[in-house]
Scaffold this motif. Structure first.
Motif, mmCIF file in Angstrom:
data_model
loop_
_atom_site.group_PDB
_atom_site.id
_atom_site.type_symbol
_atom_site.label_atom_id
_atom_site.label_comp_id
_atom_site.label_asym_id
_atom_site.label_seq_id
_atom_site.Cartn_x
_atom_site.Cartn_y
_atom_site.Cartn_z
ATOM 1 N N PRO A 153 0.827 -1.212 0.000
ATOM 2 C CA PRO A 153 0.000 0.000 0.000
ATOM 3 C C PRO A 153 0.861 1.261 0.000
ATOM 4 O O PRO A 153 1.864 1.318 0.717
ATOM 5 N N ILE A 154 0.506 2.240 -0.819
ATOM 6 C CA ILE A 154 1.178 3.551 -0.723
ATOM 7 C C ILE A 154 0.193 4.622 -0.244
ATOM 8 O O ILE A 154 0.601 5.673 0.233
ATOM 9 N N MET A 155 -1.113 4.355 -0.361
ATOM 10 C CA MET A 155 -2.116 5.302 0.140
ATOM 11 C C MET A 155 -3.322 4.525 0.637
ATOM 12 O O MET A 155 -3.786 3.598 -0.030
ATOM 13 N N ILE A 156 -3.784 4.902 1.827
ATOM 14 C CA ILE A 156 -4.983 4.287 2.402
ATOM 15 C C ILE A 156 -5.895 5.394 2.904
ATOM 16 O O ILE A 156 -5.479 6.251 3.692
ATOM 17 N N ASN A 157 -7.129 5.400 2.428
ATOM 18 C CA ASN A 157 -8.118 6.407 2.829
ATOM 19 C C ASN A 157 -7.591 7.836 2.714
ATOM 20 O O ASN A 157 -7.781 8.666 3.603
ATOM 21 N N GLY A 158 -6.899 8.113 1.618
ATOM 22 C CA GLY A 158 -6.423 9.480 1.377
ATOM 23 C C GLY A 158 -5.144 9.835 2.111
ATOM 24 O O GLY A 158 -4.627 10.937 1.939
ATOM 25 N N ARG A 159 -4.626 8.927 2.948
ATOM 26 C CA ARG A 159 -3.363 9.191 3.658
ATOM 27 C C ARG A 159 -2.244 8.407 2.984
ATOM 28 O O ARG A 159 -2.364 7.204 2.746
ATOM 29 N N VAL A 160 -1.144 9.088 2.712
ATOM 30 C CA VAL A 160 -0.011 8.404 2.083
ATOM 31 C C VAL A 160 0.741 7.580 3.120
ATOM 32 O O VAL A 160 1.064 8.085 4.198
ATOM 33 N N VAL A 161 0.970 6.328 2.802
ATOM 34 C CA VAL A 161 1.752 5.463 3.690
ATOM 35 C C VAL A 161 3.041 4.978 3.006
ATOM 36 O O VAL A 161 3.880 4.350 3.648
#
Ligand SMILES: [Zn+2]
Length: 478
Positions: A432-440
């Protein structure tokens, strides 16, 4: 026989994969960073992790063929904010379209969001290219150096640093010779960043290959009625159908620079056009009034993002930078965006290859959201949306393992909320690089040509070598 296991299963989303004709509610299984299976149902027992994406669209990761993540004139590294901004909107792969390879690598290390990124060198006289109106010999060296440095090609900035038509032709030829990417924000010393600039492009290109950047920017109604301009743009594209690739962005706002000369006149053609579009003088006084009236705004950093501010605050920023400030004006008509995005040839292919953001560090990363609005409107099918957001862009760049969900393809996925049209999560190589609009995600994978391998290895970043012989730009090129 032992059943194959999956590191991750995205459960029950609407999978849109035009390359494989999948347009149905399915499970998507990923293994070791690759696409492993698309099936009606994958058993929970076979998955190490399951994410329920029911009610969401699952498409191959968005490939943005026109973004801004670094730049030769971006000494402060402001453009590096673009990684997070672009990843937040669901993009997984981007072409940084007027960058500087060293700055890109540095920005990706410090502020990267886990995307795959390639860059092309913006051609700024006396900064990245040693002379105004560069000669063939100069351009050969400039292109070769750019490739060695990790760029995959060069960008002609006709709206800001135009060359003569002859020199522009030579730039394209020098890039073509080395199978380098070459993009042109149109405009020469004989024309401007508008339909007149576009009219010169077929002759300037000759038998060459060219990425005509943001075709929508020449359909703003400055020369003719904007829809008549779209029609003429289509004719021009069709006349060089096998030689041009192009994209359009769907944001109303553009990006420009408000720099004035000693006499108080706006230097750049794009900024002048913004003033003309609403009847303001192409001077510092005209610009000040336009900003005070709230017609446009100035870009500034806030909370790790670039935002647009208006009114007196915009004037203050513009003045603090001695007028050399990034500005933005709502000059892109929605009717042009609609026409350019939906038009097809008789054989069913889109006249404009891809939907881009022309964003990144410019706060207008709305490609996915606006494309999904066109799907809800009935102007595009979901499969057509996926074609323009990911499949065709992958072909444009020769990224043959991206843009589709065939077994063994790169595990790059964008999951989109069907109701809001916004990306809900995205994955690169199965992570994952983005989850629910947050960059991870962090860092990123640097996409370079073979010539750039040394620079990429020296950067310490993960990298991949891309082969532009596989790209639509150079399809059939001898
Ligand atoms: Zn751009």
């Amino acid at each position: 026989m032992q059943q194959q296991r999956f590191d991750l299963v995205l459960r029950g989303g609407h999978v849109a994969d035009p390359a494989n004709g999948t347009d149905a509610v399915c499970d998507l299984g990923l293994r070791q960073g690759k696409i492993a299976r698309v099936a009606e149902r994958i058993d929970d027992e076979l998955a190490d992790d399951v994410i329920d994406v029911a009610g969401k669209v699952v498409m191959p990761g968005h490939i943005d063929t026109h973004a801004h993540l670094s730049g030769p004139f971006d000494q402060s590294g402001t453009r590096a904010y673009g990684h997070v901004m672009l990843a937040e909107s669901g993009t997984t792969t981007a072409l940084d379209l007027a960058g500087e390879p060293g700055a890109l690598a540095e920005g990706m290390k410090r502020k990267g969001a886990g995307m795959n990124v390639a860059t092309i060198l913006g051609l700024v006289p006396h900064l990245t290219v040693k002379e105004d109106d560069p000669s063939v010999a100069t351009m050969r060296d400039t292109v070769a150096d750019a490739l060695d440095g990790g760029a995959i090609g060069v960008k002609l900035l006709g709206g800001y640093h135009p060359f003569t038509p002859e020199s522009t032709s030579q730039v394209i030829a020098a890039a073509n010779e080395q199978l380098a990417w070459v993009a042109f924000h149109v405009g020469s010393k004989d024309s401007g960043s508008d339909l007149n600039g576009l009219r010169e492009v077929p002759e300037i290109t000759g038998n060459g290959r060219l990425h005509v950047a943001h075709i929508n920017s020449y359909c703003r109604g400055l020369v003719e009625n904007n829809l008549a301009e779209c029609d003429e743009a289509f004719e021009i594209l069709e006349s060089k159908r096998s030689q041009f690739v192009t994209e359009a962005y769907l944001a109303q706002v553009n990006g420009t620079n408000g720099k004035c000369d000693e006499d108080g006149n706006l230097i750049y053609n794009v900024a002048q056009n913004c003033m003309r579009a609403r009847g303001y003088a192409t001077t510092d006084a005209g610009m000040r009034q336009a900003l005070l009236d709230g017609y446009g705004g100035a870009l500034t950093e806030r909370g790790g993002r670039i935002v647009i501010v208006t009114g007196e605050e915009a004037v203050r920023i513009w003045e603090e930078k001695s007028t050399d400030a990034s500005l933005s004006f709502p000059v892109n008509p929605a009717t042009s965006a609609f026409s350019l995005t939906t038009a097809k040839y008789d054989d069913g292919e889109f006249k404009v290859d891809a939907i881009s953001t022309d964003g990144g560090s410019l706060p207008r990363n709305v490609a996915i959201e606006r494309t999904m609005a066109l799907v809800r409107f009935g102007a595009l099918s979901l499969m057509e949306a996926a074609t323009k957001l990911t499949y065709t862009p992958s072909r444009m760049l020769g990224l043959i393992n991206k843009g589709h969900f065939s077994e063994g393809a790169d595990g790059d996925v964008t999951v989109i909320d069907s109701e809001s049209g916004k990306a809900a999560m995205s994955f690169v190589n199965g992570e994952p690089i983005m989850i629910n609009g947050r960059v991870v995600g962090s860092g990123g994978t640097w996409l370079v040509k073979q010539e750039g391998e040394k620079a990429a290895a020296a950067s310490g970043l993960p990298y991949e070598i891309i082969d532009l012989e596989q790209s639509k730009l150079y399809a059939g090129w001898q």
